[in-house]
Design an enzyme around this catalytic site. Sequence first.
Site, short mmCIF file in Angstrom:
data_model
loop_
_atom_site.label_atom_id
_atom_site.label_comp_id
_atom_site.label_asym_id
_atom_site.label_seq_id
_atom_site.Cartn_x
_atom_site.Cartn_y
_atom_site.Cartn_z
N CYS A 8 31.60 47.25 46.90
CA CYS A 8 30.44 46.52 46.40
C CYS A 8 29.73 45.82 47.56
O CYS A 8 30.28 45.68 48.66
CB CYS A 8 30.87 45.48 45.37
N GLU A 58 29.17 42.68 47.93
CA GLU A 58 29.90 41.47 48.34
C GLU A 58 31.05 41.80 49.28
O GLU A 58 31.33 41.07 50.23
CB GLU A 58 30.43 40.73 47.11
N TYR A 114 43.98 35.41 38.55
CA TYR A 114 45.33 35.60 39.07
C TYR A 114 45.41 34.89 40.41
O TYR A 114 44.58 35.10 41.30
CB TYR A 114 45.63 37.09 39.23
N CYS A 160 35.00 41.56 42.48
CA CYS A 160 34.48 40.71 43.57
C CYS A 160 34.77 39.24 43.31
O CYS A 160 35.05 38.49 44.25
CB CYS A 160 32.98 40.93 43.72
N CYS A 169 30.74 41.34 40.15
CA CYS A 169 31.61 41.97 39.17
C CYS A 169 32.97 41.27 39.18
O CYS A 169 33.25 40.42 40.03
CB CYS A 169 31.78 43.46 39.49
#
Length: 242
Positions: free
Chosen positions: A53, A55, A125, A91, A88
């Site tokens: 991506c 990012e 997480y 990311c 997303c």
Amino acid sequence: MLTHDVRELTRQVIDHARQYNDDDAHTVAAGALTASGRVVLGLNTYHFLGGPCGEIAVLSNHASSFPDDPITVMAAAYGPTGDVVAPCGKCRQIVHDLSPDIQFVVRDSGGLEMRSARDLLPFAYDQHAAERPQRIHMWQGYESAIRTGAKRQTIRVDDPFRCGPAEIVFDNDNDNDNGAELSLPAVVTDVRTSRRSDLTAVDAQRDGFESLAELNAALDMHYPGLGPDAPVDVVTFRLLGD
């Protein structure tokens, strides 16, 4: 409202997305603002096997150019329209792992604003969670009793703890004057499971109450509908330095 530096970052990202969009593999541009005010740009590379991506491209460019100048804000834009887009899920997790305090420029009902990676991924997480002290959230009204030693126990429902390092965190709507979180270092010394109906006057006293009736009233306040046969955890702790 965005600051001047963040507004300029966003403008550069939109321009970059529009300039290098090819309506195929490269459609999203991203950018990062560093602590010193530098802007680092990047572009996504779509592939059916999973290309990076925008990012992630920015993070790579940052690591190879200004690794000692930490990222404070990131933004992304969709080239065909120039619209600012939110990151997303992947990311969000990657940036959260880098620093949950990094801000993203996102569009809300009131326009462009900033939200931290932590805000955008509230149940992320956390690979380092097991290395940090467990956090025991307490009602702010218990602070004095905990500091004086009158309260060295807490009754918990569906809120598991273990023996070991801990932080007592006081939930205060106002927090401190500077907005900082109030916490005290502690150690959990014992955890036992009991039925609510088996709690005793001694448990009430260790929990900072004068009677079992007072303890039960507090349990009803914190856990409405808790029945007499419900399992509860009796968590004993001490403050570090005691």
